[in-house]
Design an enzyme around this catalytic site. Structure first.
Site, PDB file in Angstrom:
ATOM      1  NE  ARG A  86      -3.649   1.947   2.968  1.00 28.63           N
ATOM      2  CZ  ARG A  86      -3.567   2.900   3.899  1.00 28.63           C
ATOM      3  NH1 ARG A  86      -2.436   3.036   4.607  1.00 28.63           N
ATOM      4  NH2 ARG A  86      -4.567   3.712   4.136  1.00 28.63           N
ATOM      5  CD  GLU A 177      -6.806   6.474   9.757  1.00 27.85           C
ATOM      6  OE1 GLU A 177      -6.613   5.371  10.293  1.00 27.85           O
ATOM      7  OE2 GLU A 177      -6.316   7.546  10.178  1.00 27.85           O
ATOM      8  CD  GLU A 283      -3.905   3.596   8.000  1.00 28.03           C
ATOM      9  OE1 GLU A 283      -3.776   3.837   9.221  1.00 28.03           O
ATOM     10  OE2 GLU A 283      -4.009   4.483   7.140  1.00 28.03           O
TER      11      GLU A 283
END
Length: 350
Positions: A86, A177, A283
């Site tokens: 990523r 996020e 994550e």
């Protein structure tokens, strides 16, 4: 017997040709499209975000396998079961790291190791997370219509640069996020959910314009918080946004990881049933001092994500595991102070 051997040889040749030609796809222009990895689409993603790697290497950081042998980080991670990388993208970062050129350099290294790729657009010049979603400086004074166009164009430009180098990411995050939207204040979800949904749609359309096969991820932290996820994704759905995958973050402690994982499973299951979405843990991390607990946490979360109905669980990613000696003050890595992986990374092994 000779005829049988001859027949077997011919069948083997036919099979080899079938595999060879099947591995490539001709585009309308006739060029050969090379995919990012020989792994078949649908293989479970065991991943790591290593976006700091070029900056760490420039600062002289080196990495070692468990035997103490210096190796390329990508090789060390692959030997620990990691099959996907990523990479975050910033628009115009002051130091250059995580800009388009830097992302391309890292993506080439991942592809050379036959790893798959997840691209993570922050739509900012620096960190975007639940506490900050700052517009890039170049976009700061734009009206909302222009802002949507900037999101689209930036997405297209970065993905086109990758595609021109025969790199097609399997997944692309539209925002990082985004618990309360992105590109504040225009795209702040608690202020204007419709604006946030429009920005997500601009990113989604940009991804699909370049790579229709790439799956678009909307990423929210606190994967155990079902009410947060329902609020965000109900709002996005109501306001016409599109996505393929729901992404989550998970950062528990050694004392609460089991309870948080149980809550996360309930939330993941709800996301599948409520929206029909696939789910990915984009994550995760735990203090490096809690490596034994972290290994158990990772193994359990992988099992829970894999248990989702209809193979809707896509994968699990450690965030910057290689950040040893508290690189940039970050203490949730999975490498020890000598630059070797801790037992936490064994959580990705079978």
């Amino acid at each position: 017997m000779f005829k049988q051997i001859k027949t077997i040889k011919w069948l083997g040749l036919i099979l080899l040709l079938t595999i060879t030609f099947g591995a490539c796809k001709k585009t309308v222009k006739g060029e050969t499209q090379i995919y990012p990895s020989p792994d078949p689409v649908g293989t479970y993603a065991l991943g790591a975000d290593v976006s700091w790697i070029t900056e760490m290497e420039a600062a002289g950081k080196k990495f070692y396998n468990a035997a103490g042998e210096q190796q390329d980080l990508f090789k060390i991670l692959k030997d620990k079961g990691i099959n996907t990388i990523r990479l975050r993208v910033w628009v115009n970062p002051s130091a250059g790291y995580c800009n388009t050129a830097d992302v391309l350099a890292k993506a080439k290294r991942a592809q050379a190791m036959n790893m798959r790729i997840l691209i993570d657009f922050h739509y900012s010049d620096s960190w975007a997370d639940p506490g900050q979603q700052n517009k890039p400086a170049a976009w700061a004074s734009q009206d909302f219509t222009t802002l949507k166009t900037s999101v689209y164009n930036h997405t297209v430009e970065v993905l086109t640069a990758l595609k021109n180098n025969k790199i097609v990411p399997e997944w692309v995050q539209v925002g990082n996020e985004t618990n309360n939207g992105m590109l504040w204040n225009d795209g702040k979800a608690s202020v204007n959910m419709k604006n946030y949904a429009d920005l997500v749609l601009s990113g989604y359309n940009g991804v699909k314009a370049v790579n229709p096969t790439s799956k678009v991820v909307v990423h929210i932290s606190n994967g155990y918080d079902n009410s947060l996820f329902r609020w965000i994704f109900d709002g996005l759905k109501t306001n016409g946004a599109k996505w393929d995958v729901i992404g989550m973050s998970m950062y528990p402690s050694a004392t609460d990881w089991s309870a948080k994982n149980t809550q996360c499973l309930a939330n993941m299951t709800d996301m599948v049933s409520r929206y029909g979405s696939e789910v990915m843990i984009c994550e995760l991390g735990m203090p490096v001092s809690e490596a034994v607990a972290c290994k158990a946490f990772i193994k359990d979360l992988i099992a829970k994500n894999k248990s989702l109905p209809n193979n809707k669980g896509l994968g699990v990613f450690y965030w910057e595991p290689q950040s040893y000696n508290s690189w940039s003050g970050y203490k949730l890595g999975a490498f020890d102070d000598s630059g070797k992986p801790t037992v936490a990374m064994d959580g990705f092994l079978p």
